[in-house]
Design an enzyme around this catalytic site. Sequence first.
Site, PDB file in Angstrom:
ATOM      1  N   ASP A  62       1.176  -3.547  -5.354  1.00 42.31           N
ATOM      2  CA  ASP A  62      -0.118  -3.109  -4.825  1.00 42.31           C
ATOM      3  C   ASP A  62      -0.631  -1.959  -5.688  1.00 42.31           C
ATOM      4  OD1 ASP A  62      -2.341  -2.751  -3.037  1.00 42.31           O
ATOM      5  OD2 ASP A  62      -1.097  -3.520  -1.409  1.00 42.31           O
ATOM      6  N   GLY A  77      -0.234  -2.452  -9.638  1.00 46.33           N
ATOM      7  CA  GLY A  77      -1.058  -3.399 -10.361  1.00 46.33           C
ATOM      8  C   GLY A  77      -2.190  -3.935  -9.517  1.00 46.33           C
ATOM      9  N   ASP A  78      -2.957  -4.844 -10.117  1.00 43.83           N
ATOM     10  CA  ASP A  78      -4.142  -5.429  -9.516  1.00 43.83           C
ATOM     11  C   ASP A  78      -3.991  -6.939  -9.517  1.00 43.83           C
ATOM     12  OD1 ASP A  78      -6.658  -6.363  -8.863  1.00 43.83           O
ATOM     13  OD2 ASP A  78      -7.731  -4.966 -10.166  1.00 43.83           O
ATOM     14  N   HIS A  89      -7.629 -14.293   3.139  1.00 46.01           N
ATOM     15  CA  HIS A  89      -8.723 -14.309   4.125  1.00 46.01           C
ATOM     16  C   HIS A  89      -9.763 -13.231   3.865  1.00 46.01           C
ATOM     17  CE1 HIS A  89      -7.299 -11.226   7.413  1.00 46.01           C
ATOM     18  NE2 HIS A  89      -7.049 -10.780   6.199  1.00 46.01           N
TER      19      HIS A  89
END
Length: 336
Positions: free
Chosen positions: A202, A226-227, A246
């Site tokens: 994250d 990280g992304d 979602h």
Amino acid sequence: MNPLTENPSQRIVDLSFGFIYSAALCAAAELGVADLLEQGPRSAASLAKELGADPQSLYRLLRLLASAEVFSEDDSGHFSLTPAANYLRTNAPGSLRSAVLMLTQRTFWAPAGELSQTVRTGKDPFDRIFGAPFFDYLERDAKEGARFHHGMSCLSDLENGPIARSYDFTAMQRVVDVGGGHGGFIIEVLKANPQVRGVLYDHRHVLAEARPTQAGLADRCELAEGDFFESVPAGADAYLLKRILHDWSDEVCVRILRNCRKAMPAHGRILVVDAVIPPGNTPHDGKLLDVLMMMSLPGRERTEEEFRKLFAQAGLRLTRVIHTPAALSITEAVAA
């Protein structure tokens, strides 16, 4: 309030008043009423003096919540905890105070007031109201961001264990929790599967409050910054995406899934943990969450067929849907 009453006209009235109960819960949680009742019943006047609140207003608030079995008033006008009110205590096992504060924060409340316009246009009003998309705003506003992440962790703690135990991880050695927040889900996966090593992936500001070390799992759970829009750690047996897809449009979901597909080995699995909307009029928490997504985010809850199409666009194949004791299901995919 009973939205399932047999009287259809009263059902409409009850549902219309629902926001008042949400506001009352929020107020009680913010004030910390339940914490003060831990030692026993007290009058509204006594509570108000300690809380710096207006006695009559606090009494009226608690009287309403007591009618919904959140708190209880005795003949002498003293209020006490009920099993439901106990979950508003800050330090109660399974406390939901942070979840209440999250679900009733302005980031959800304000867009809800513009739902009719959202339905007309198909576009959520969040950016216009707050000046930035949902997650950008939470990263910019530290207080609101903390409220959201603490609330999500709190809410997820109710479901993480049952969901983790619903899937067989025995053949796996390395599992990546993509966008796993503070780590509540990967903690439960590791506790149930001693052979597994985890990666909690994250943003840095989220990982600052990661919980695996607190849970005694520092030696088995790596924290990776990280992304997931750009990449995810490579070489895991499974990639967990709990309450991630979602939040996003189909286009963005395909991008995230492709990153996971690129990173995973041939035998890898992607496990999407989200609501799977059933057909027909069957009540399901996912239908409520779906409208919540529509109000504040570009995402949505999806049916099994909608997941199947997403996976296909990302070079994946849906293999099965595993229903869990929670409102969420585990949708498993492998390389196509």
